[in-house]
Design a protein around this motif. Structure first.
Motif, PDB file in Angstrom:
ATOM      1  N   GLN A 130       0.700  -1.296   0.001  1.00 54.27           N
ATOM      2  CA  GLN A 130       0.029  -0.136  -0.101  1.00 54.27           C
ATOM      3  C   GLN A 130       0.853   1.153  -0.034  1.00 54.27           C
ATOM      4  O   GLN A 130       0.440   2.355  -0.430  1.00 54.27           O
ATOM      5  CB  GLN A 130      -0.893   0.051   1.307  1.00 54.27           C
ATOM      6  N   MET A 131       2.298   1.183   0.424  1.00 51.71           N
ATOM      7  CA  MET A 131       2.890   2.339   0.572  1.00 51.71           C
ATOM      8  C   MET A 131       3.013   3.003  -0.877  1.00 51.71           C
ATOM      9  O   MET A 131       3.500   4.343  -0.841  1.00 51.71           O
ATOM     10  CB  MET A 131       4.353   1.848   1.108  1.00 51.71           C
ATOM     11  N   PHE A 132       3.238   2.168  -2.140  1.00 49.86           N
ATOM     12  CA  PHE A 132       3.299   2.552  -3.373  1.00 49.86           C
ATOM     13  C   PHE A 132       2.349   3.741  -3.660  1.00 49.86           C
ATOM     14  O   PHE A 132       2.529   4.790  -3.935  1.00 49.86           O
ATOM     15  CB  PHE A 132       3.469   1.352  -4.274  1.00 49.86           C
ATOM     16  N   GLU A 189      15.554   6.768 -11.203  1.00 51.86           N
ATOM     17  CA  GLU A 189      15.128   5.414 -10.615  1.00 51.86           C
ATOM     18  C   GLU A 189      14.093   5.480  -9.812  1.00 51.86           C
ATOM     19  O   GLU A 189      14.096   6.292  -8.622  1.00 51.86           O
ATOM     20  CB  GLU A 189      16.271   4.842 -10.143  1.00 51.86           C
ATOM     21  N   GLN A 190      13.054   4.259  -9.593  1.00 46.89           N
ATOM     22  CA  GLN A 190      11.979   4.288  -8.742  1.00 46.89           C
ATOM     23  C   GLN A 190      12.684   4.139  -7.093  1.00 46.89           C
ATOM     24  O   GLN A 190      11.845   4.744  -6.363  1.00 46.89           O
ATOM     25  CB  GLN A 190      11.256   2.857  -9.053  1.00 46.89           C
ATOM     26  N   GLY A 191      13.737   3.507  -6.922  1.00 47.76           N
ATOM     27  CA  GLY A 191      14.031   3.465  -5.515  1.00 47.76           C
ATOM     28  C   GLY A 191      14.231   4.862  -5.052  1.00 47.76           C
ATOM     29  O   GLY A 191      14.137   5.290  -3.982  1.00 47.76           O
ATOM     30  N   ARG A 192      15.116   5.584  -5.924  1.00 48.48           N
ATOM     31  CA  ARG A 192      15.570   7.037  -5.498  1.00 48.48           C
ATOM     32  C   ARG A 192      14.178   7.757  -5.223  1.00 48.48           C
ATOM     33  O   ARG A 192      13.972   8.912  -4.395  1.00 48.48           O
ATOM     34  CB  ARG A 192      16.342   7.550  -6.524  1.00 48.48           C
ATOM     35  N   PHE A 193      13.384   7.779  -6.316  1.00 53.17           N
ATOM     36  CA  PHE A 193      12.157   8.428  -6.129  1.00 53.17           C
ATOM     37  C   PHE A 193      11.473   8.419  -4.994  1.00 53.17           C
ATOM     38  O   PHE A 193      10.846   9.160  -4.134  1.00 53.17           O
ATOM     39  CB  PHE A 193      11.470   8.194  -7.259  1.00 53.17           C
ATOM     40  N   LEU A 194      11.034   6.934  -4.803  1.00 48.70           N
ATOM     41  CA  LEU A 194      10.241   6.504  -3.427  1.00 48.70           C
ATOM     42  C   LEU A 194      11.016   7.111  -2.271  1.00 48.70           C
ATOM     43  O   LEU A 194      10.525   7.319  -1.213  1.00 48.70           O
ATOM     44  CB  LEU A 194      10.052   5.085  -3.182  1.00 48.70           C
ATOM     45  N   ALA A 195      12.349   6.853  -2.122  1.00 43.69           N
ATOM     46  CA  ALA A 195      13.251   7.538  -0.887  1.00 43.69           C
ATOM     47  C   ALA A 195      13.024   8.842  -0.573  1.00 43.69           C
ATOM     48  O   ALA A 195      12.719   9.264   0.366  1.00 43.69           O
ATOM     49  CB  ALA A 195      14.784   6.865  -1.138  1.00 43.69           C
ATOM     50  N   GLU A 196      12.980   9.435  -1.958  1.00 43.73           N
ATOM     51  CA  GLU A 196      12.750  10.994  -1.736  1.00 43.73           C
ATOM     52  C   GLU A 196      11.563  11.558  -1.198  1.00 43.73           C
ATOM     53  O   GLU A 196      11.311  12.353  -0.463  1.00 43.73           O
ATOM     54  CB  GLU A 196      13.346  11.711  -3.012  1.00 43.73           C
ATOM     55  N   ALA A 220      10.386   6.110   5.942  1.00 42.06           N
ATOM     56  CA  ALA A 220       9.402   6.801   7.271  1.00 42.06           C
ATOM     57  C   ALA A 220       7.823   6.239   7.400  1.00 42.06           C
ATOM     58  O   ALA A 220       7.458   5.948   8.354  1.00 42.06           O
ATOM     59  CB  ALA A 220       9.292   8.327   7.145  1.00 42.06           C
ATOM     60  N   ARG A 221       7.457   6.075   6.042  1.00 39.66           N
ATOM     61  CA  ARG A 221       6.155   5.369   5.909  1.00 39.66           C
ATOM     62  C   ARG A 221       6.124   4.140   6.431  1.00 39.66           C
ATOM     63  O   ARG A 221       5.071   3.373   7.295  1.00 39.66           O
ATOM     64  CB  ARG A 221       5.746   5.541   4.447  1.00 39.66           C
ATOM     65  N   ALA A 222       7.217   3.417   5.990  1.00 38.34           N
ATOM     66  CA  ALA A 222       7.469   1.844   6.593  1.00 38.34           C
ATOM     67  C   ALA A 222       7.419   1.777   7.966  1.00 38.34           C
ATOM     68  O   ALA A 222       6.865   1.006   8.716  1.00 38.34           O
ATOM     69  CB  ALA A 222       8.530   1.421   5.881  1.00 38.34           C
ATOM     70  N   GLU A 223       8.224   2.688   8.657  1.00 37.64           N
ATOM     71  CA  GLU A 223       8.458   2.877  10.123  1.00 37.64           C
ATOM     72  C   GLU A 223       7.078   2.999  10.560  1.00 37.64           C
ATOM     73  O   GLU A 223       6.873   2.363  11.830  1.00 37.64           O
ATOM     74  CB  GLU A 223       9.470   3.690  10.534  1.00 37.64           C
ATOM     75  N   ALA A 224       6.342   4.071  10.208  1.00 38.27           N
ATOM     76  CA  ALA A 224       4.875   4.269  10.859  1.00 38.27           C
ATOM     77  C   ALA A 224       3.973   3.122  10.790  1.00 38.27           C
ATOM     78  O   ALA A 224       3.443   2.814  11.727  1.00 38.27           O
ATOM     79  CB  ALA A 224       4.389   5.548  10.071  1.00 38.27           C
ATOM     80  N   LEU A 225       4.152   2.248   9.745  1.00 38.42           N
ATOM     81  CA  LEU A 225       3.273   1.123   9.446  1.00 38.42           C
ATOM     82  C   LEU A 225       3.950   0.078  10.325  1.00 38.42           C
ATOM     83  O   LEU A 225       2.744  -0.433  10.936  1.00 38.42           O
ATOM     84  CB  LEU A 225       3.240   0.735   8.226  1.00 38.42           C
ATOM     85  N   ALA A 226       5.006   0.166  10.759  1.00 39.65           N
ATOM     86  CA  ALA A 226       5.698  -1.029  11.751  1.00 39.65           C
ATOM     87  C   ALA A 226       5.112  -0.684  12.883  1.00 39.65           C
ATOM     88  O   ALA A 226       5.134  -1.786  13.617  1.00 39.65           O
ATOM     89  CB  ALA A 226       7.098  -1.129  11.307  1.00 39.65           C
ATOM     90  N   ARG A 227       5.018   0.331  13.506  1.00 37.49           N
ATOM     91  CA  ARG A 227       4.769   0.856  14.761  1.00 37.49           C
ATOM     92  C   ARG A 227       3.477   0.123  15.479  1.00 37.49           C
ATOM     93  O   ARG A 227       3.359  -0.490  16.452  1.00 37.49           O
ATOM     94  CB  ARG A 227       4.717   2.325  14.864  1.00 37.49           C
ATOM     95  N   ILE A 271       6.328  -5.875   5.738  1.00 39.63           N
ATOM     96  CA  ILE A 271       6.760  -4.523   5.581  1.00 39.63           C
ATOM     97  C   ILE A 271       8.282  -4.334   5.060  1.00 39.63           C
ATOM     98  O   ILE A 271       8.425  -3.545   3.951  1.00 39.63           O
ATOM     99  CB  ILE A 271       6.309  -3.421   6.609  1.00 39.63           C
ATOM    100  N   GLY A 272       9.182  -4.867   5.617  1.00 40.54           N
ATOM    101  CA  GLY A 272      10.555  -4.685   5.310  1.00 40.54           C
ATOM    102  C   GLY A 272      10.626  -5.587   3.911  1.00 40.54           C
ATOM    103  O   GLY A 272      11.601  -4.748   3.136  1.00 40.54           O
ATOM    104  N   THR A 273      10.237  -6.587   3.825  1.00 40.96           N
ATOM    105  CA  THR A 273      10.384  -7.248   2.493  1.00 40.96           C
ATOM    106  C   THR A 273       9.813  -6.372   0.936  1.00 40.96           C
ATOM    107  O   THR A 273      10.357  -6.472   0.186  1.00 40.96           O
ATOM    108  CB  THR A 273       9.376  -8.823   2.175  1.00 40.96           C
ATOM    109  N   ALA A 274       8.561  -6.032   1.362  1.00 41.71           N
ATOM    110  CA  ALA A 274       7.987  -4.945   0.376  1.00 41.71           C
ATOM    111  C   ALA A 274       8.826  -3.484   0.330  1.00 41.71           C
ATOM    112  O   ALA A 274       9.174  -3.293  -1.000  1.00 41.71           O
ATOM    113  CB  ALA A 274       6.518  -4.474   0.784  1.00 41.71           C
ATOM    114  N   LEU A 275       9.531  -2.970   1.154  1.00 45.64           N
ATOM    115  CA  LEU A 275      10.377  -2.003   1.066  1.00 45.64           C
ATOM    116  C   LEU A 275      11.530  -2.400   0.173  1.00 45.64           C
ATOM    117  O   LEU A 275      11.938  -1.371  -0.844  1.00 45.64           O
ATOM    118  CB  LEU A 275      10.744  -1.449   2.486  1.00 45.64           C
TER     119      LEU A 275
END
Ligand code: SAH
Length: 372
Positions: A60-62, A307-314, A319-326, A336-340
Protein backbone atom coordinates in the motif's frame (compact mmCIF):
# COMPACT_ATOMS: atom_id res chain seq x y z
CA UNK A 1 3.94 -25.59 -29.71
CA UNK A 2 3.43 -27.96 -26.80
CA UNK A 3 -0.10 -26.87 -25.85
CA UNK A 4 -3.09 -27.07 -28.20
CA UNK A 5 -3.21 -23.90 -30.33
CA UNK A 6 -4.94 -20.99 -28.61
CA UNK A 7 -8.01 -19.53 -30.36
CA UNK A 8 -5.94 -16.43 -31.00
CA UNK A 9 -3.09 -18.44 -32.58
CA UNK A 10 -5.61 -19.93 -35.04
CA UNK A 11 -7.00 -16.47 -35.79
CA UNK A 12 -3.55 -14.92 -36.38
CA UNK A 13 -2.43 -17.90 -38.51
CA UNK A 14 -5.48 -17.52 -40.76
CA UNK A 15 -4.79 -13.80 -41.07
CA UNK A 16 -1.16 -14.47 -42.07
CA UNK A 17 -2.21 -17.12 -44.60
CA UNK A 18 -4.69 -14.73 -46.17
CA UNK A 19 -2.76 -11.46 -46.09
CA UNK A 20 0.91 -12.27 -45.48
CA UNK A 21 3.25 -11.69 -42.54
CA UNK A 22 2.17 -9.11 -39.93
CA UNK A 23 4.30 -6.63 -37.97
CA UNK A 24 5.49 -7.34 -34.42
CA UNK A 25 3.25 -4.49 -33.36
CA UNK A 26 0.17 -6.11 -34.94
CA UNK A 27 1.04 -9.42 -33.26
CA UNK A 28 1.52 -7.78 -29.84
CA UNK A 29 -1.62 -5.67 -30.22
CA UNK A 30 -3.71 -8.76 -31.01
CA UNK A 31 -2.10 -10.91 -28.29
CA UNK A 32 -2.94 -8.31 -25.63
CA UNK A 33 -6.02 -6.55 -26.92
CA UNK A 34 -7.97 -8.77 -29.36
CA UNK A 35 -11.63 -8.05 -28.45
CA UNK A 36 -12.47 -11.75 -27.81
CA UNK A 37 -9.19 -13.54 -27.12
CA UNK A 38 -6.71 -10.83 -26.02
CA UNK A 39 -4.68 -11.51 -22.88
CA UNK A 40 -5.98 -8.51 -20.92
CA UNK A 41 -9.51 -8.84 -22.21
CA UNK A 42 -10.06 -12.31 -20.82
CA UNK A 43 -8.51 -12.28 -17.34
CA UNK A 44 -7.05 -10.58 -14.27
CA UNK A 45 -3.34 -11.30 -14.78
CA UNK A 46 -2.10 -9.84 -11.49
CA UNK A 47 -1.12 -11.44 -8.23
CA UNK A 48 0.09 -14.78 -6.93
CA UNK A 49 -2.28 -16.85 -9.11
CA UNK A 50 -1.68 -14.67 -12.16
CA UNK A 51 1.36 -14.10 -14.35
CA UNK A 52 3.07 -11.14 -12.69
CA UNK A 53 2.89 -8.74 -9.74
CA UNK A 54 3.15 -4.95 -9.79
CA UNK A 55 4.31 -2.32 -7.29
CA UNK A 56 0.84 -1.34 -5.98
CA UNK A 57 0.14 -5.05 -5.34
CA UNK A 58 3.43 -5.36 -3.42
CA UNK A 59 2.51 -2.72 -0.83
CA UNK A 60 0.00 0.00 0.00
CA UNK A 61 2.99 2.34 0.50
CA UNK A 62 3.41 2.69 -3.26
CA UNK A 63 -0.07 4.08 -3.99
CA UNK A 64 -0.07 6.20 -0.84
CA UNK A 65 3.18 7.97 -1.76
CA UNK A 66 1.95 8.56 -5.31
CA UNK A 67 -1.27 10.02 -3.91
CA UNK A 68 0.80 12.41 -1.79
CA UNK A 69 2.96 13.35 -4.79
CA UNK A 70 -0.17 14.25 -6.75
CA UNK A 71 -1.49 16.16 -3.72
CA UNK A 72 1.73 18.18 -3.50
CA UNK A 73 1.50 19.09 -7.21
CA UNK A 74 -2.18 19.98 -6.80
CA UNK A 75 -1.47 22.31 -3.88
CA UNK A 76 1.42 23.96 -5.71
CA UNK A 77 -0.92 24.83 -8.58
CA UNK A 78 -3.01 27.01 -6.28
CA UNK A 79 -3.71 30.43 -7.84
CA UNK A 80 -5.66 33.49 -6.61
CA UNK A 81 -8.84 31.58 -7.38
CA UNK A 82 -7.78 28.53 -5.34
CA UNK A 83 -6.52 25.01 -6.04
CA UNK A 84 -7.61 23.40 -9.35
CA UNK A 85 -11.16 22.27 -8.43
CA UNK A 86 -12.85 20.21 -9.66
CA UNK A 87 -10.12 18.18 -11.37
CA UNK A 88 -9.67 14.88 -13.23
CA UNK A 89 -7.82 12.20 -11.32
CA UNK A 90 -6.85 9.89 -14.17
CA UNK A 91 -5.20 6.48 -14.22
CA UNK A 92 -4.18 4.64 -17.38
CA UNK A 93 -4.36 0.84 -17.12
CA UNK A 94 -5.35 0.72 -13.42
CA UNK A 95 -5.15 -3.08 -13.04
CA UNK A 96 -7.11 -4.02 -9.92
CA UNK A 97 -7.63 -0.38 -8.83
CA UNK A 98 -5.35 -0.91 -5.84
CA UNK A 99 -3.05 2.04 -6.55
CA UNK A 100 -5.97 4.46 -6.89
CA UNK A 101 -7.69 3.21 -3.72
CA UNK A 102 -4.43 3.69 -1.76
CA UNK A 103 -3.80 7.11 -3.35
CA UNK A 104 -7.34 8.32 -2.53
CA UNK A 105 -6.94 7.24 1.10
CA UNK A 106 -3.69 9.23 1.37
CA UNK A 107 -5.27 12.27 -0.32
CA UNK A 108 -7.92 12.45 2.40
CA UNK A 109 -5.25 14.07 4.60
CA UNK A 110 -5.30 17.08 2.24
CA UNK A 111 -8.31 19.34 2.90
CA UNK A 112 -10.64 19.61 -0.10
CA UNK A 113 -8.64 17.40 -2.43
CA UNK A 114 -10.63 14.16 -2.40
CA UNK A 115 -13.88 16.14 -2.75
CA UNK A 116 -12.51 18.02 -5.79
CA UNK A 117 -11.34 14.82 -7.53
CA UNK A 118 -13.34 12.81 -10.02
CA UNK A 119 -11.65 9.51 -10.89
CA UNK A 120 -11.38 8.56 -14.58
CA UNK A 121 -9.99 5.13 -15.47
CA UNK A 122 -8.72 4.39 -18.97
CA UNK A 123 -9.12 0.63 -19.24
CA UNK A 124 -10.02 -1.71 -22.09
CA UNK A 125 -10.34 -4.96 -20.11
CA UNK A 126 -13.86 -5.84 -18.90
CA UNK A 127 -12.37 -8.28 -16.36
CA UNK A 128 -10.19 -5.58 -14.82
CA UNK A 129 -12.92 -2.92 -14.97
CA UNK A 130 -14.95 -5.12 -12.61
CA UNK A 131 -11.98 -5.35 -10.19
CA UNK A 132 -11.54 -1.58 -10.34
CA UNK A 133 -15.22 -0.94 -9.67
CA UNK A 134 -15.05 -3.08 -6.53
CA UNK A 135 -12.34 -0.80 -5.09
CA UNK A 136 -13.26 2.61 -6.59
CA UNK A 137 -17.03 2.49 -7.22
CA UNK A 138 -17.51 6.17 -8.12
CA UNK A 139 -15.07 6.22 -11.05
CA UNK A 140 -15.88 6.76 -14.73
CA UNK A 141 -14.39 4.43 -17.35
CA UNK A 142 -13.06 5.19 -20.83
CA UNK A 143 -11.44 3.19 -23.63
CA UNK A 144 -8.99 5.95 -24.53
CA UNK A 145 -7.38 8.93 -22.80
CA UNK A 146 -8.84 11.23 -25.48
CA UNK A 147 -12.33 10.41 -24.11
CA UNK A 148 -11.54 11.75 -20.60
CA UNK A 149 -13.40 15.08 -20.34
CA UNK A 150 -11.31 18.25 -20.35
CA UNK A 151 -10.21 19.97 -17.16
CA UNK A 152 -7.14 20.04 -14.89
CA UNK A 153 -5.67 16.54 -15.16
CA UNK A 154 -3.62 14.75 -12.50
CA UNK A 155 -2.59 11.43 -13.99
CA UNK A 156 -0.76 8.25 -13.13
CA UNK A 157 0.33 5.40 -15.42
CA UNK A 158 2.09 2.48 -13.72
CA UNK A 159 3.11 -0.40 -15.99
CA UNK A 160 0.78 0.90 -18.72
CA UNK A 161 3.22 1.99 -21.45
CA UNK A 162 5.06 -1.38 -21.45
CA UNK A 163 1.81 -2.97 -22.67
CA UNK A 164 1.53 -0.73 -25.74
CA UNK A 165 2.62 -2.41 -29.00
CA UNK A 166 6.11 -1.84 -30.41
CA UNK A 167 7.36 -2.08 -33.98
CA UNK A 168 10.79 -3.65 -34.36
CA UNK A 169 13.41 -2.96 -37.04
CA UNK A 170 16.52 -5.00 -37.76
CA UNK A 171 19.69 -3.34 -39.07
CA UNK A 172 20.82 -5.07 -42.28
CA UNK A 173 23.40 -4.27 -44.95
CA UNK A 174 20.54 -2.62 -46.88
CA UNK A 175 19.28 -0.52 -43.97
CA UNK A 176 16.62 -0.91 -41.23
CA UNK A 177 14.07 -3.61 -42.20
CA UNK A 178 10.86 -4.11 -40.23
CA UNK A 179 10.63 -7.34 -38.24
CA UNK A 180 7.56 -9.38 -39.12
CA UNK A 181 5.79 -12.41 -37.70
CA UNK A 182 5.18 -15.18 -40.25
CA UNK A 183 4.14 -18.84 -40.10
CA UNK A 184 7.15 -21.03 -39.30
CA UNK A 185 8.41 -23.36 -42.05
CA UNK A 186 6.05 -26.31 -42.48
CA UNK A 187 3.40 -24.89 -40.13
CA UNK A 188 -0.12 -24.54 -41.49
CA UNK A 189 -3.06 -22.54 -40.23
CA UNK A 190 -4.49 -25.61 -38.40
CA UNK A 191 -1.38 -26.27 -36.31
CA UNK A 192 0.25 -22.87 -36.30
CA UNK A 193 3.78 -22.06 -35.18
CA UNK A 194 5.12 -18.57 -35.65
CA UNK A 195 8.58 -17.31 -36.52
CA UNK A 196 10.16 -13.91 -36.99
CA UNK A 197 10.78 -12.78 -40.57
CA UNK A 198 12.14 -9.63 -42.17
CA UNK A 199 10.53 -7.20 -44.54
CA UNK A 200 12.70 -7.30 -47.69
CA UNK A 201 12.35 -3.55 -48.12
CA UNK A 202 14.36 -1.28 -45.80
CA UNK A 203 12.98 1.94 -44.31
CA UNK A 204 13.47 4.82 -46.73
CA UNK A 205 13.86 7.35 -43.96
CA UNK A 206 16.17 6.40 -41.09
CA UNK A 207 15.05 9.37 -39.03
CA UNK A 208 12.15 7.27 -37.69
CA UNK A 209 14.72 5.15 -35.77
CA UNK A 210 15.62 6.64 -32.35
CA UNK A 211 18.91 8.51 -32.67
CA UNK A 212 20.58 6.46 -29.92
CA UNK A 213 20.04 3.28 -31.98
CA UNK A 214 20.98 4.50 -35.46
CA UNK A 215 24.71 3.75 -35.29
CA UNK A 216 24.21 0.19 -34.00
CA UNK A 217 25.93 -2.72 -35.81
CA UNK A 218 24.23 -5.02 -38.30
CA UNK A 219 21.83 -7.47 -36.68
CA UNK A 220 20.80 -4.95 -34.02
CA UNK A 221 17.14 -4.35 -33.27
CA UNK A 222 15.53 -0.94 -32.76
CA UNK A 223 12.06 -0.47 -31.31
CA UNK A 224 9.41 2.18 -31.87
CA UNK A 225 6.11 2.51 -30.06
CA UNK A 226 3.92 4.92 -32.03
CA UNK A 227 1.04 4.37 -29.59
CA UNK A 228 3.25 5.38 -26.66
CA UNK A 229 4.49 8.60 -28.22
CA UNK A 230 0.97 9.56 -29.34
CA UNK A 231 -0.48 9.08 -25.84
CA UNK A 232 2.44 10.86 -24.12
CA UNK A 233 1.97 13.85 -26.41
CA UNK A 234 -1.81 13.89 -25.85
CA UNK A 235 -1.42 13.82 -22.06
CA UNK A 236 1.19 16.58 -22.19
CA UNK A 237 -0.98 18.77 -24.42
CA UNK A 238 -3.89 18.40 -21.97
CA UNK A 239 -1.73 19.29 -18.95
CA UNK A 240 -0.01 22.18 -20.74
CA UNK A 241 -3.40 23.61 -21.68
CA UNK A 242 -5.49 22.93 -18.56
CA UNK A 243 -3.03 22.37 -15.73
CA UNK A 244 -2.19 19.22 -13.83
CA UNK A 245 0.65 16.73 -13.57
CA UNK A 246 1.50 13.21 -14.67
CA UNK A 247 3.70 10.39 -13.40
CA UNK A 248 4.75 7.68 -15.84
CA UNK A 249 6.31 4.69 -14.06
CA UNK A 250 7.59 1.63 -15.86
CA UNK A 251 10.56 -0.57 -16.58
CA UNK A 252 12.75 0.73 -19.31
CA UNK A 253 15.78 2.76 -20.27
CA UNK A 254 16.51 6.43 -19.72
CA UNK A 255 18.31 6.79 -23.08
CA UNK A 256 17.21 5.35 -26.44
CA UNK A 257 19.43 2.48 -27.54
CA UNK A 258 19.30 -0.55 -29.81
CA UNK A 259 18.06 -3.78 -28.23
CA UNK A 260 15.31 -6.40 -28.41
CA UNK A 261 13.22 -5.94 -25.26
CA UNK A 262 10.12 -7.87 -26.32
CA UNK A 263 9.33 -10.35 -23.56
CA UNK A 264 6.52 -12.62 -22.47
CA UNK A 265 5.56 -13.67 -18.94
CA UNK A 266 3.38 -16.61 -18.03
CA UNK A 267 2.88 -17.96 -14.51
CA UNK A 268 5.63 -15.66 -13.10
CA UNK A 269 8.25 -16.99 -15.57
CA UNK A 270 9.59 -15.88 -18.96
CA UNK A 271 7.97 -17.44 -22.05
CA UNK A 272 8.48 -17.29 -25.82
CA UNK A 273 6.58 -14.19 -27.06
CA UNK A 274 5.44 -16.02 -30.20
CA UNK A 275 4.01 -19.02 -28.34
CA UNK A 276 0.44 -19.23 -27.02
CA UNK A 277 -0.66 -15.72 -28.04
CA UNK A 278 -3.46 -14.53 -25.75
CA UNK A 279 -2.24 -16.71 -22.86
CA UNK A 280 0.95 -14.83 -21.97
CA UNK A 281 1.61 -11.18 -21.12
CA UNK A 282 3.77 -9.56 -23.80
CA UNK A 283 5.60 -6.33 -23.02
CA UNK A 284 8.49 -4.19 -24.21
CA UNK A 285 10.75 -1.91 -22.20
CA UNK A 286 9.76 1.74 -22.25
CA UNK A 287 12.04 4.17 -24.11
CA UNK A 288 11.82 7.11 -21.69
CA UNK A 289 13.94 9.40 -23.87
CA UNK A 290 11.42 9.16 -26.71
CA UNK A 291 8.42 9.46 -24.35
CA UNK A 292 9.93 12.58 -22.76
CA UNK A 293 10.56 14.11 -26.21
CA UNK A 294 6.92 13.46 -27.14
CA UNK A 295 5.74 15.07 -23.88
CA UNK A 296 7.91 18.12 -24.58
CA UNK A 297 6.42 18.31 -28.09
CA UNK A 298 3.02 18.32 -26.37
CA UNK A 299 4.07 21.41 -24.40
CA UNK A 300 5.05 20.07 -20.95
CA UNK A 301 8.20 20.33 -18.85
CA UNK A 302 9.56 16.84 -18.10
CA UNK A 303 11.48 15.69 -15.02
CA UNK A 304 13.63 12.57 -14.82
CA UNK A 305 13.41 9.77 -15.52
CA UNK A 306 14.77 8.90 -12.08
CA UNK A 307 15.10 5.39 -10.71
CA UNK A 308 12.07 4.21 -8.73
CA UNK A 309 14.17 3.43 -5.64
CA UNK A 310 15.52 6.95 -5.47
CA UNK A 311 12.12 8.49 -6.20
CA UNK A 312 10.38 6.56 -3.40
CA UNK A 313 13.24 7.28 -1.00
CA UNK A 314 12.91 11.01 -1.66
CA UNK A 315 9.15 10.80 -1.05
CA UNK A 316 9.82 9.23 2.37
CA UNK A 317 9.07 5.54 1.95
CA UNK A 318 11.40 4.68 4.85
CA UNK A 319 9.41 6.85 7.27
CA UNK A 320 6.12 5.44 5.95
CA UNK A 321 7.39 1.88 6.51
CA UNK A 322 8.43 2.74 10.08
CA UNK A 323 5.03 4.32 10.79
CA UNK A 324 3.23 1.21 9.51
CA UNK A 325 5.55 -1.02 11.54
CA UNK A 326 4.68 0.73 14.81
CA UNK A 327 1.20 -0.82 14.91
CA UNK A 328 2.07 -4.09 13.12
CA UNK A 329 2.51 -7.69 14.30
CA UNK A 330 5.97 -9.32 13.97
CA UNK A 331 4.81 -11.10 10.77
CA UNK A 332 3.52 -7.87 9.33
CA UNK A 333 6.75 -6.07 10.23
CA UNK A 334 8.67 -8.69 8.26
CA UNK A 335 6.31 -8.23 5.26
CA UNK A 336 6.72 -4.44 5.35
CA UNK A 337 10.51 -4.85 5.28
CA UNK A 338 10.30 -7.28 2.36
CA UNK A 339 8.01 -4.93 0.42
CA UNK A 340 10.29 -1.96 1.07
CA UNK A 341 13.23 -3.95 -0.33
CA UNK A 342 11.24 -5.17 -3.30
CA UNK A 343 10.14 -1.65 -4.31
CA UNK A 344 13.46 0.11 -3.78
CA UNK A 345 16.47 -2.25 -3.89
CA UNK A 346 18.57 -1.83 -7.07
CA UNK A 347 18.53 -5.59 -7.75
CA UNK A 348 14.73 -5.70 -7.44
CA UNK A 349 12.38 -2.95 -8.73
CA UNK A 350 14.52 0.00 -7.59
CA UNK A 351 16.70 0.56 -10.66
CA UNK A 352 15.04 -1.02 -13.69
CA UNK A 353 11.80 0.84 -12.94
CA UNK A 354 11.94 4.54 -13.70
CA UNK A 355 9.72 7.53 -13.05
CA UNK A 356 9.07 10.41 -15.46
CA UNK A 357 7.22 13.53 -14.28
CA UNK A 358 5.22 15.90 -16.52
CA UNK A 359 4.16 19.39 -15.44
CA UNK A 360 3.07 22.56 -17.23
CA UNK A 361 6.04 24.34 -18.86
CA UNK A 362 8.04 26.49 -16.44
CA UNK A 363 7.19 24.46 -13.33
CA UNK A 364 9.77 23.93 -10.57
CA UNK A 365 11.11 20.36 -10.11
CA UNK A 366 8.48 18.44 -8.12
CA UNK A 367 9.13 16.19 -5.12
CA UNK A 368 11.20 13.13 -5.99
CA UNK A 369 13.00 14.84 -8.89
CA UNK A 370 15.16 17.42 -7.17
CA UNK A 371 18.53 17.59 -8.85
CA UNK A 372 17.41 15.56 -11.88
N1 SAH B 1 -1.32 -0.28 -13.30
C1 SAH B 1 -1.70 -1.59 -12.80
C2 SAH B 1 -1.84 -2.66 -13.89
C3 SAH B 1 -0.71 -2.85 -14.85
S1 SAH B 1 -1.09 -4.09 -16.07
C4 SAH B 1 -0.73 -2.01 -11.72
O1 SAH B 1 0.31 -1.37 -11.58
O2 SAH B 1 -1.01 -3.00 -11.02
C5 SAH B 1 -1.56 -3.13 -17.49
C6 SAH B 1 -2.91 -2.48 -17.41
O3 SAH B 1 -3.14 -1.73 -18.59
C7 SAH B 1 -4.09 -3.42 -17.28
O4 SAH B 1 -5.07 -2.81 -16.48
C8 SAH B 1 -4.55 -3.55 -18.75
O5 SAH B 1 -5.85 -4.03 -18.88
C9 SAH B 1 -4.38 -2.12 -19.21
N2 SAH B 1 -4.21 -1.92 -20.65
C10 SAH B 1 -3.35 -2.56 -21.46
N3 SAH B 1 -3.40 -2.06 -22.71
C11 SAH B 1 -4.32 -1.07 -22.68
C12 SAH B 1 -4.83 -0.15 -23.66
N4 SAH B 1 -4.38 -0.17 -24.91
N5 SAH B 1 -5.76 0.74 -23.27
C13 SAH B 1 -6.20 0.78 -21.99
N6 SAH B 1 -5.76 -0.06 -21.02
C14 SAH B 1 -4.85 -0.97 -21.36
Amino acid sequence: MSDAPTPLALHIARLIEETGPITVSQFMGAALGHPDHGYYVTRDPLGAKGDFITAPEVSQMFGELIGLWLADCWMRQRTDTGTPSPFRLVELGPGRGTLMADALRAMKSVPGMAAAAHVHFVETSPALRAEQEARVPDASWHDRFADVPEGPTFLIANEFFDALPVRQFVKTAQGWCERHVALADGAGAEAPRFAFALSPVPLKDESAIPQGARGAPEGSIAELSPASTAIAQEIAARIADQGGAALIIDYGHARSAAGDTLQAMRGHGFADPLENPGEADITAHVDFETIAAAAKAGGCATFGPVEQGRFLAELGIQARAEALARTASPDQIRDIGTALQRLTAPDQMGSLFKVLGLLPAGAEPPAGFTGS
